[in-house]
Design an enzyme around this catalytic site. Structure first.
Site, PDB file in Angstrom:
ATOM      1  N   ASN A  90       0.835  -1.212   0.000  1.00 50.84           N
ATOM      2  CA  ASN A  90       0.000   0.000   0.000  1.00 50.84           C
ATOM      3  C   ASN A  90       0.865   1.256   0.000  1.00 50.84           C
ATOM      4  O   ASN A  90       0.528   2.243  -0.653  1.00 50.84           O
ATOM      5  CB  ASN A  90      -0.969  -0.003   1.181  1.00 50.84           C
TER       6      ASN A  90
ATOM      7  N   HIS B 255      -8.164  -0.634   6.549  1.00 48.95           N
ATOM      8  CA  HIS B 255      -8.507  -1.876   7.252  1.00 48.95           C
ATOM      9  C   HIS B 255      -9.061  -2.878   6.238  1.00 48.95           C
ATOM     10  O   HIS B 255      -9.907  -2.521   5.419  1.00 48.95           O
ATOM     11  CB  HIS B 255      -9.538  -1.590   8.345  1.00 48.95           C
TER      12      HIS B 255
HETATM   13  C1  GRF Z   1      -3.446  -4.481   4.295  1.00 45.60           C
HETATM   14  O1  GRF Z   1      -4.318  -5.517   3.984  1.00 45.60           O
HETATM   15  C2  GRF Z   1      -4.085  -3.510   5.260  1.00 45.60           C
HETATM   16  O2  GRF Z   1      -5.441  -3.428   5.170  1.00 45.60           O
HETATM   17  C3  GRF Z   1      -3.715  -4.082   6.578  1.00 45.60           C
HETATM   18  O3  GRF Z   1      -2.435  -4.627   6.406  1.00 45.60           O
HETATM   19  C4  GRF Z   1      -2.233  -4.984   5.044  1.00 45.60           C
HETATM   20  C5  GRF Z   1      -0.965  -4.329   4.621  1.00 45.60           C
HETATM   21  O4  GRF Z   1      -0.486  -4.802   3.399  1.00 45.60           O
HETATM   22  N1  GRF Z   1      -3.858  -3.080   7.600  1.00 45.60           N
HETATM   23  P1  GRF Z   1       0.772  -4.145   2.722  1.00 45.60           P
HETATM   24  O5  GRF Z   1       1.923  -4.158   3.711  1.00 45.60           O
HETATM   25  O6  GRF Z   1       0.420  -2.741   2.321  1.00 45.60           O
HETATM   26  O7  GRF Z   1       1.052  -5.003   1.545  1.00 45.60           O
END
Ligand code: GRF
Length: 188
Positions: free
Chosen positions: A14, A103
């Site tokens: 992300n 989330h």
């Molecule tokens: C995501 O699914 C987010 O919703 C949760 O942790 C995950 C993080 O994934 N809080 P990344 O590290 O961004 O791949």
């Protein structure tokens, strides 16, 4: 130019999406100034690869006070992108309205203590939910209780497993996170 700090604990896909959409002009008028991690993780590498300042503050009792010291005063938005430590209420109050989290479920369902990572997707399958999704919300001292900014759902099918849900949720996250960030920054 709006200044963003991103907090990570994991692989940081992300975070990558945020960096990429800023570079592509999809998130306007913003810059990631700092990435803070609470443990060694690939998110830190992603920051380094893009020459973004990064700091590791090991999780534990001093985390919140150390974090408060390193966040620049001119920060417009603190983004939790797969961040696993709990922020103390004093920190949340100081930055009220300026901290958001993503989330991996349709809050208020499947939120709160212990509801992170695969625990969420396991619980969704176990509860035989007909839909899941992702939520971007403001962070307050109540875990996963802050006001929702953006949410998107998809249908859970009979052949879905916690693993397939995790993949599908990630795709939804990549879609809604930049839109939510633009919204909070007042871009559109
Ligand atoms: C995501 O699914 C987010 O919703 C949760 O942790 C995950 C993080 O994934 N809080 P990344 O590290 O961004 O791949």
């Amino acid at each position: 130019m709006k200044n963003i700090v991103v907090l990570v604990s994991g692989s940081g896909t992300n975070l990558q999406r945020i960096i990429d959409t800023i570079e592509a002009g999809e998130i306007q008028n913003a810059k990631v100034n700092l990435v803070v991690a609470d443990r060694e993780c690939f998110g830190l590498e992603r920051a380094k690869n893009h020459k973004i300042e990064s700091i590791l503050i090991p999780r534990g009792k001093d985390f919140n006070s150390e974090l408060a010291k390193v966040i620049p005063q001119n920060t417009d938005l603190i983004v939790l992108a797969g961040f696993l430590s709990i922020l103390k209420s004093e920190f949340c109050e100081n930055w009220n309205g300026k901290i958001i989290n993503i989330h991996p479920a349709l809050l208020p369902k499947f939120g709160g203590k212990g509801m992170w990572g695969m625990n969420v997707h396991n619980a969704v399958i176990e509860a035989k939910e007909v839909e899941s999704g992702a939520t971007v919300h403001f962070v307050t001292s109540g875990i996963d209780e802050g006001e929702a900014i953006l949410q998107k759902s998809f249908e859970v099918t009979a052949d879905d497993t916690p693993e397939t849900l995790a993949q599908k949720v990630h795709q939804i996250e990549y879609e809604i996170f930049p839109i939510a960030i633009n919204k909070v920054l007042g871009n559109k």
